[in-house]
Design a protein around this motif. Structure first.
Motif, PDB file in Angstrom:
ATOM      1  N   ARG A   1       0.833  -1.202   0.000  1.00 20.83           N
ATOM      2  CA  ARG A   1       0.000   0.000   0.000  1.00 20.83           C
ATOM      3  C   ARG A   1       0.871   1.257   0.000  1.00 20.83           C
ATOM      4  O   ARG A   1       0.580   2.228  -0.702  1.00 20.83           O
ATOM      5  N   GLU A   2       1.945   1.245   0.782  1.00 19.56           N
ATOM      6  CA  GLU A   2       2.841   2.406   0.815  1.00 19.56           C
ATOM      7  C   GLU A   2       3.495   2.632  -0.546  1.00 19.56           C
ATOM      8  O   GLU A   2       3.642   3.771  -0.995  1.00 19.56           O
ATOM      9  N   VAL A   3       3.883   1.548  -1.219  1.00 18.67           N
ATOM     10  CA  VAL A   3       4.458   1.676  -2.561  1.00 18.67           C
ATOM     11  C   VAL A   3       3.414   2.263  -3.514  1.00 18.67           C
ATOM     12  O   VAL A   3       3.712   3.152  -4.306  1.00 18.67           O
ATOM     13  N   ALA A   4       2.184   1.786  -3.414  1.00 20.92           N
ATOM     14  CA  ALA A   4       1.107   2.327  -4.257  1.00 20.92           C
ATOM     15  C   ALA A   4       0.883   3.811  -3.973  1.00 20.92           C
ATOM     16  O   ALA A   4       0.485   4.563  -4.864  1.00 20.92           O
ATOM     17  N   ASP A   5       1.177   4.235  -2.743  1.00 19.09           N
ATOM     18  CA  ASP A   5       1.010   5.642  -2.358  1.00 19.09           C
ATOM     19  C   ASP A   5       2.256   6.479  -2.605  1.00 19.09           C
ATOM     20  O   ASP A   5       2.327   7.630  -2.179  1.00 19.09           O
ATOM     21  N   GLY A   6       3.284   5.889  -3.244  1.00 20.39           N
ATOM     22  CA  GLY A   6       4.431   6.686  -3.659  1.00 20.39           C
ATOM     23  C   GLY A   6       5.768   6.386  -3.020  1.00 20.39           C
ATOM     24  O   GLY A   6       6.767   6.994  -3.386  1.00 20.39           O
ATOM     25  N   VAL A   7       5.824   5.481  -2.059  1.00 22.12           N
ATOM     26  CA  VAL A   7       7.119   5.152  -1.438  1.00 22.12           C
ATOM     27  C   VAL A   7       8.008   4.503  -2.492  1.00 22.12           C
ATOM     28  O   VAL A   7       7.581   3.603  -3.212  1.00 22.12           O
ATOM     29  N   ARG A   8       9.247   4.955  -2.582  1.00 20.25           N
ATOM     30  CA  ARG A   8      10.192   4.414  -3.557  1.00 20.25           C
ATOM     31  C   ARG A   8      11.516   4.000  -2.940  1.00 20.25           C
ATOM     32  O   ARG A   8      12.398   3.528  -3.652  1.00 20.25           O
ATOM     33  N   SER A   9      11.694   4.171  -1.636  1.00 21.97           N
ATOM     34  CA  SER A   9      12.951   3.772  -1.001  1.00 21.97           C
ATOM     35  C   SER A   9      12.682   3.184   0.381  1.00 21.97           C
ATOM     36  O   SER A   9      11.619   3.405   0.974  1.00 21.97           O
ATOM     37  N   PHE A  10      13.657   2.448   0.879  1.00 26.70           N
ATOM     38  CA  PHE A  10      13.524   1.845   2.201  1.00 26.70           C
ATOM     39  C   PHE A  10      13.446   2.922   3.287  1.00 26.70           C
ATOM     40  O   PHE A  10      12.680   2.789   4.245  1.00 26.70           O
ATOM     41  N   ALA A  11      14.180   4.003   3.112  1.00 27.82           N
ATOM     42  CA  ALA A  11      14.134   5.104   4.081  1.00 27.82           C
ATOM     43  C   ALA A  11      12.735   5.709   4.153  1.00 27.82           C
ATOM     44  O   ALA A  11      12.235   6.021   5.247  1.00 27.82           O
ATOM     45  N   GLU A  12      12.093   5.864   2.996  1.00 31.37           N
ATOM     46  CA  GLU A  12      10.717   6.380   2.974  1.00 31.37           C
ATOM     47  C   GLU A  12       9.768   5.407   3.669  1.00 31.37           C
ATOM     48  O   GLU A  12       8.878   5.825   4.409  1.00 31.37           O
TER      49      GLU A  12
ATOM     50  N   LEU B   1       9.569  -4.807  -0.227  1.00 29.39           N
ATOM     51  CA  LEU B   1       9.556  -3.495  -0.878  1.00 29.39           C
ATOM     52  C   LEU B   1      10.005  -3.632  -2.327  1.00 29.39           C
ATOM     53  O   LEU B   1       9.371  -3.079  -3.238  1.00 29.39           O
ATOM     54  N   GLN B   2      11.073  -4.365  -2.569  1.00 28.15           N
ATOM     55  CA  GLN B   2      11.587  -4.534  -3.926  1.00 28.15           C
ATOM     56  C   GLN B   2      10.563  -5.220  -4.820  1.00 28.15           C
ATOM     57  O   GLN B   2      10.342  -4.807  -5.956  1.00 28.15           O
ATOM     58  N   GLN B   3       9.910  -6.248  -4.314  1.00 30.01           N
ATOM     59  CA  GLN B   3       8.875  -6.937  -5.090  1.00 30.01           C
ATOM     60  C   GLN B   3       7.727  -5.991  -5.430  1.00 30.01           C
ATOM     61  O   GLN B   3       7.227  -5.997  -6.560  1.00 30.01           O
ATOM     62  N   ALA B   4       7.325  -5.198  -4.472  1.00 33.98           N
ATOM     63  CA  ALA B   4       6.230  -4.248  -4.707  1.00 33.98           C
ATOM     64  C   ALA B   4       6.638  -3.206  -5.741  1.00 33.98           C
ATOM     65  O   ALA B   4       5.835  -2.845  -6.610  1.00 33.98           O
ATOM     66  N   LEU B   5       7.870  -2.727  -5.657  1.00 34.60           N
ATOM     67  CA  LEU B   5       8.351  -1.747  -6.632  1.00 34.60           C
ATOM     68  C   LEU B   5       8.409  -2.350  -8.033  1.00 34.60           C
ATOM     69  O   LEU B   5       8.026  -1.697  -9.016  1.00 34.60           O
ATOM     70  N   GLU B   6       8.868  -3.588  -8.137  1.00 33.84           N
ATOM     71  CA  GLU B   6       8.942  -4.254  -9.439  1.00 33.84           C
ATOM     72  C   GLU B   6       7.541  -4.446 -10.019  1.00 33.84           C
ATOM     73  O   GLU B   6       7.339  -4.291 -11.220  1.00 33.84           O
ATOM     74  N   HIS B   7       6.591  -4.762  -9.164  1.00 36.48           N
ATOM     75  CA  HIS B   7       5.218  -4.938  -9.620  1.00 36.48           C
ATOM     76  C   HIS B   7       4.659  -3.617 -10.156  1.00 36.48           C
ATOM     77  O   HIS B   7       4.016  -3.595 -11.211  1.00 36.48           O
ATOM     78  N   VAL B   8       4.911  -2.538  -9.446  1.00 41.97           N
ATOM     79  CA  VAL B   8       4.431  -1.218  -9.886  1.00 41.97           C
ATOM     80  C   VAL B   8       5.059  -0.853 -11.224  1.00 41.97           C
ATOM     81  O   VAL B   8       4.371  -0.372 -12.128  1.00 41.97           O
ATOM     82  N   GLU B   9       6.352  -1.101 -11.374  1.00 41.34           N
ATOM     83  CA  GLU B   9       7.034  -0.765 -12.621  1.00 41.34           C
ATOM     84  C   GLU B   9       6.528  -1.614 -13.785  1.00 41.34           C
ATOM     85  O   GLU B   9       6.390  -1.123 -14.902  1.00 41.34           O
ATOM     86  N   SER B  10       6.229  -2.887 -13.508  1.00 45.99           N
ATOM     87  CA  SER B  10       5.790  -3.774 -14.591  1.00 45.99           C
ATOM     88  C   SER B  10       4.359  -3.503 -15.035  1.00 45.99           C
ATOM     89  O   SER B  10       3.961  -3.859 -16.134  1.00 45.99           O
ATOM     90  N   THR B  11       3.572  -2.880 -14.167  1.00 47.02           N
ATOM     91  CA  THR B  11       2.180  -2.599 -14.505  1.00 47.02           C
ATOM     92  C   THR B  11       1.943  -1.139 -14.854  1.00 47.02           C
ATOM     93  O   THR B  11       0.808  -0.757 -15.110  1.00 47.02           O
ATOM     94  N   ALA B  12       3.000  -0.344 -14.874  1.00 48.36           N
ATOM     95  CA  ALA B  12       2.852   1.088 -15.183  1.00 48.36           C
ATOM     96  C   ALA B  12       2.436   1.251 -16.644  1.00 48.36           C
ATOM     97  O   ALA B  12       2.866   0.508 -17.531  1.00 48.36           O
ATOM     98  N   LEU B  13       1.585   2.213 -16.877  1.00 47.76           N
ATOM     99  CA  LEU B  13       1.152   2.502 -18.236  1.00 47.76           C
ATOM    100  C   LEU B  13       2.278   3.182 -18.991  1.00 47.76           C
ATOM    101  O   LEU B  13       2.983   4.036 -18.444  1.00 47.76           O
TER     102      LEU B  13
END
Length: 71
Positions: free
Chosen positions: A19-30, A52-64
């Motif tokens: 959920r945090e990744v979906a809301d814009g988190v892009r780093s472990f510090a965030e 976190l890395q898996q969530a980021l990869e998922h967001v990148e793979s589904t980005a328009l």
């Protein structure tokens, strides 16, 4: 469906991290700043980083794809 706890100290689940990744988190510090994940004992840091890395990869793979201007 219940999430799997990643950080027991601060009750952060894998769902919370996604959920945090979906809301814009892009780093472990965030992620730490928003959730407190892995800021106590630190035992969860490897699993939290992996989630976190898996969530980021998922967001990148589904980005328009970006729109291309046609002249």
């Amino acid at each position: 469906m219940r999430g799997m706890y990643i950080c027991l100290c601060n009750a952060v689940t894998d769902h919370d991290i996604r959920r945090e990744v979906a809301d814009g988190v892009r780093s472990f510090a965030e992620l730490q700043a928003r959730t407190g994940c892995s800021d106590c004992c630190g035992c969860c840091e490897p699993e939290a980083r992996a989630c976190l890395q898996q969530a980021l990869e998922h967001v990148e793979s589904t980005a328009l794809p970006g729109f291309v201007a046609v002249a």
